[in-house]
Design a protein around this motif. Structure first.
Motif, PDB file in Angstrom:
ATOM      1  N   ILE B  60       0.828  -1.203   0.000  1.00 16.91           N
ATOM      2  CA  ILE B  60       0.000   0.000   0.000  1.00 16.91           C
ATOM      3  C   ILE B  60       0.861   1.251   0.000  1.00 16.91           C
ATOM      4  N   ASN B  61       0.252   2.353  -0.391  1.00 18.17           N
ATOM      5  CA  ASN B  61       0.899   3.676  -0.337  1.00 18.17           C
ATOM      6  C   ASN B  61       2.186   3.759  -1.155  1.00 18.17           C
ATOM      7  N   GLY B  62       2.287   2.970  -2.219  1.00 15.46           N
ATOM      8  CA  GLY B  62       3.424   3.051  -3.117  1.00 15.46           C
ATOM      9  C   GLY B  62       4.677   2.334  -2.663  1.00 15.46           C
ATOM     10  N   PHE B  63       4.631   1.618  -1.561  1.00 20.18           N
ATOM     11  CA  PHE B  63       5.781   0.865  -1.081  1.00 20.18           C
ATOM     12  C   PHE B  63       5.909  -0.475  -1.807  1.00 20.18           C
ATOM     13  N   GLU B  64       7.132  -0.939  -1.946  1.00 20.86           N
ATOM     14  CA  GLU B  64       7.381  -2.280  -2.449  1.00 20.86           C
ATOM     15  C   GLU B  64       8.642  -2.841  -1.804  1.00 20.86           C
ATOM     16  N   ALA B  65       8.771  -4.149  -1.888  1.00 18.26           N
ATOM     17  CA  ALA B  65       9.936  -4.812  -1.313  1.00 18.26           C
ATOM     18  C   ALA B  65      10.334  -5.959  -2.228  1.00 18.26           C
ATOM     19  N   GLU B  66      11.621  -6.243  -2.259  1.00 19.15           N
ATOM     20  CA  GLU B  66      12.131  -7.321  -3.093  1.00 19.15           C
ATOM     21  C   GLU B  66      12.786  -8.383  -2.236  1.00 19.15           C
ATOM     22  N   PHE B  67      12.342  -9.609  -2.394  1.00 17.28           N
ATOM     23  CA  PHE B  67      12.931 -10.742  -1.680  1.00 17.28           C
ATOM     24  C   PHE B  67      14.145 -11.223  -2.467  1.00 17.28           C
ATOM     25  N   LYS B  68      15.316 -11.203  -1.837  1.00 14.11           N
ATOM     26  CA  LYS B  68      16.547 -11.682  -2.480  1.00 14.11           C
ATOM     27  C   LYS B  68      17.128 -12.791  -1.624  1.00 14.11           C
ATOM     28  N   LYS B  69      16.918 -14.015  -2.073  1.00 13.49           N
ATOM     29  CA  LYS B  69      17.365 -15.158  -1.293  1.00 13.49           C
ATOM     30  C   LYS B  69      18.889 -15.200  -1.185  1.00 13.49           C
ATOM     31  N   SER B  70      19.580 -14.863  -2.263  1.00 11.34           N
ATOM     32  CA  SER B  70      21.044 -14.924  -2.253  1.00 11.34           C
ATOM     33  C   SER B  70      21.645 -13.951  -1.256  1.00 11.34           C
ATOM     34  N   GLU B  71      20.927 -12.864  -0.983  1.00 10.96           N
ATOM     35  CA  GLU B  71      21.422 -11.859  -0.046  1.00 10.96           C
ATOM     36  C   GLU B  71      20.683 -11.916   1.299  1.00 10.96           C
ATOM     37  N   THR B  72      19.765 -12.823   1.429  1.00 12.93           N
ATOM     38  CA  THR B  72      18.873 -12.925   2.603  1.00 12.93           C
ATOM     39  C   THR B  72      18.351 -11.553   3.008  1.00 12.93           C
ATOM     40  N   SER B  73      17.865 -10.815   2.006  1.00 15.26           N
ATOM     41  CA  SER B  73      17.386  -9.456   2.277  1.00 15.26           C
ATOM     42  C   SER B  73      15.937  -9.295   1.832  1.00 15.26           C
ATOM     43  N   PHE B  74      15.305  -8.300   2.426  1.00 15.75           N
ATOM     44  CA  PHE B  74      13.914  -7.958   2.093  1.00 15.75           C
ATOM     45  C   PHE B  74      13.753  -6.462   2.343  1.00 15.75           C
ATOM     46  N   HIS B  75      14.446  -5.672   1.557  1.00 13.85           N
ATOM     47  CA  HIS B  75      14.467  -4.227   1.740  1.00 13.85           C
ATOM     48  C   HIS B  75      13.176  -3.584   1.248  1.00 13.85           C
ATOM     49  N   LEU B  76      12.751  -2.554   1.956  1.00 13.14           N
ATOM     50  CA  LEU B  76      11.533  -1.809   1.631  1.00 13.14           C
ATOM     51  C   LEU B  76      11.913  -0.519   0.905  1.00 13.14           C
ATOM     52  N   THR B  77      11.225  -0.233  -0.179  1.00 14.45           N
ATOM     53  CA  THR B  77      11.539   0.978  -0.944  1.00 14.45           C
ATOM     54  C   THR B  77      10.270   1.716  -1.338  1.00 14.45           C
ATOM     55  N   LYS B  78      10.467   3.003  -1.630  1.00 14.15           N
ATOM     56  CA  LYS B  78       9.405   3.831  -2.171  1.00 14.15           C
ATOM     57  C   LYS B  78      10.075   4.905  -3.015  1.00 14.15           C
TER      58      LYS B  78
END
Lengths: 116, 113
Positions: B60-78
Motif C-alpha cells: 500500500i501507499n506506493g511501497f514495495e519490497a524485493e525478496f533476495k534469497k542470495s542476499e537474505t534481504s527484504f528491503h523496503l523501498t518507495k
C-alpha cells in the motif's frame, strides 16, 4: 467493519496488584495472538491461541502471566503481582485460519500498562 | 530459528526523494516476510507480505519490497517520500510452527519538508 478492540486503552496500577487486559478479535478469526511492545525489548510475542487452546505459550515471560480465551472469541491476559518491568503496550492481533495459512494479522490499538 | 535484522534504527529523507529501509532475515526454510508500519499513537498496519510467489512485492501507499534469497534481504523501498510516510517500520518474519510474528527492532523514518 469492526476491527480488533482492546480494553482498557490505558491502565495505571501499583506494583503488586493484578491486572486484566481484554481483547475482542475480529468476528470469525480463529487465531489470536498477544504481543508486548516496550522500549527496551521492542515487539515480543507472548502467546498464541487457535480457538480456545493455546498451542504456543513460549513468550510468556514468567508464571505471573496467564491468558485465556473463551468461546473462540474474547481473550483476557492476566498479570499477577505486577512489577515495574511489566510496563509496556500490550497488543492483541487476530487472523483468519490457522498458522499454516500465511494470513495477515490484524492488530488492535493496544493497552498501555504503567506499573508505579 | 527465524530472525530479522533491520540495519538502520533511524532514516531521514527529504520529501520527494526515495526511501530505502533495509532488512536482512535468517531462516532455515523459505520464510514468509512482512513489513508493518506504526504511525504515532496508531495501531500496526500491514504494508506488504512475501509468501514465495513473486519476489517483488507491491504494497500500500506506493511501497514495495524485493525478496533476495542470495542476499537474505527484504528491503523496503518507495520512489518518492511523502510527509505522511513518517512512522516506525517493522520488518517481520513468521514462525513456521505457530505463525507468531518475529519483529525486527524497527526503523524510524523521518521525512523532512
Amino acid at each position: 467493519g469492526a476491527g480488533v478492540s482492546q480494553s482498557p486503552s490505558n491502565k495505571v496500577t501499583e506494583k503488586g496488584k493484578d491486572v486484566e487486559l481484554r481483547c475482542d478479535p475480529i468476528s470469525g478469526h480463529t487465531a489470536l495472538y498477544w504481543y508486548r511492545q516496550s522500549l527496551g525489548q521492542g515487539l515480543e510475542f507472548l502467546i498464541y491461541f487457535q480457538g480456545n487452546s493455546a498451542p504456543d505459550k513460549s513468550g510468556l515471560p514468567s508464571d505471573r502471566f496467564s491468558a485465556e480465551r473463551t468461546g473462540g472469541s474474547v481473550s483476557t491476559l492476566t498479570i499477577q503481582r505486577t512489577q515495574q518491568e511489566d510496563s509496556a503496550v500490550y497488543l492483541c492481533a487476530s487472523s483468519p485460519g490457522d498458522f499454516r495459512e500465511v494470513n495477515e494479522q490484524f492488530f488492535g490499538p493496544g493497552t498501555r500498562l504503567t506499573v508505579l | 530459528a527465524q530472525s530479522v535484522t533491520q540495519l538502520d534504527s533511524h532514516v531521514s529523507v527529504s520529501e520527494g526523494t526515495p526511501v530505502l529501509l533495509r532488512c536482512n532475515y535468517s531462516s532455515s526454510y523459505s520464510p514468509s516476510l512482512f513489513w508493518y508500519v506504526q504511525h504515532p499513537n496508531k495501531g500496526l498496519q500491514l504494508l506488504l507480505k512475501y509468501t514465495s510467489a513473486a519476489t517483488l512485492v507491491k504494497g500500500i501507499n506506493g511501497f514495495e519490497a524485493e525478496f533476495k534469497k542470495s542476499e537474505t534481504s527484504f528491503h523496503l523501498t518507495k520512489p518518492s517520500a511523502h510527509m505522511s510516510d513518517a512512522a516506525e517500520y517493522f520488518c517481520v518474519v513468521t514462525s513456521s510452527n505457530t505463525g507468531k510474528l518475529i519483529f525486527g527492532q524497527g526503523t524510524t523514518l523521518q521525512v523532512k519538508p
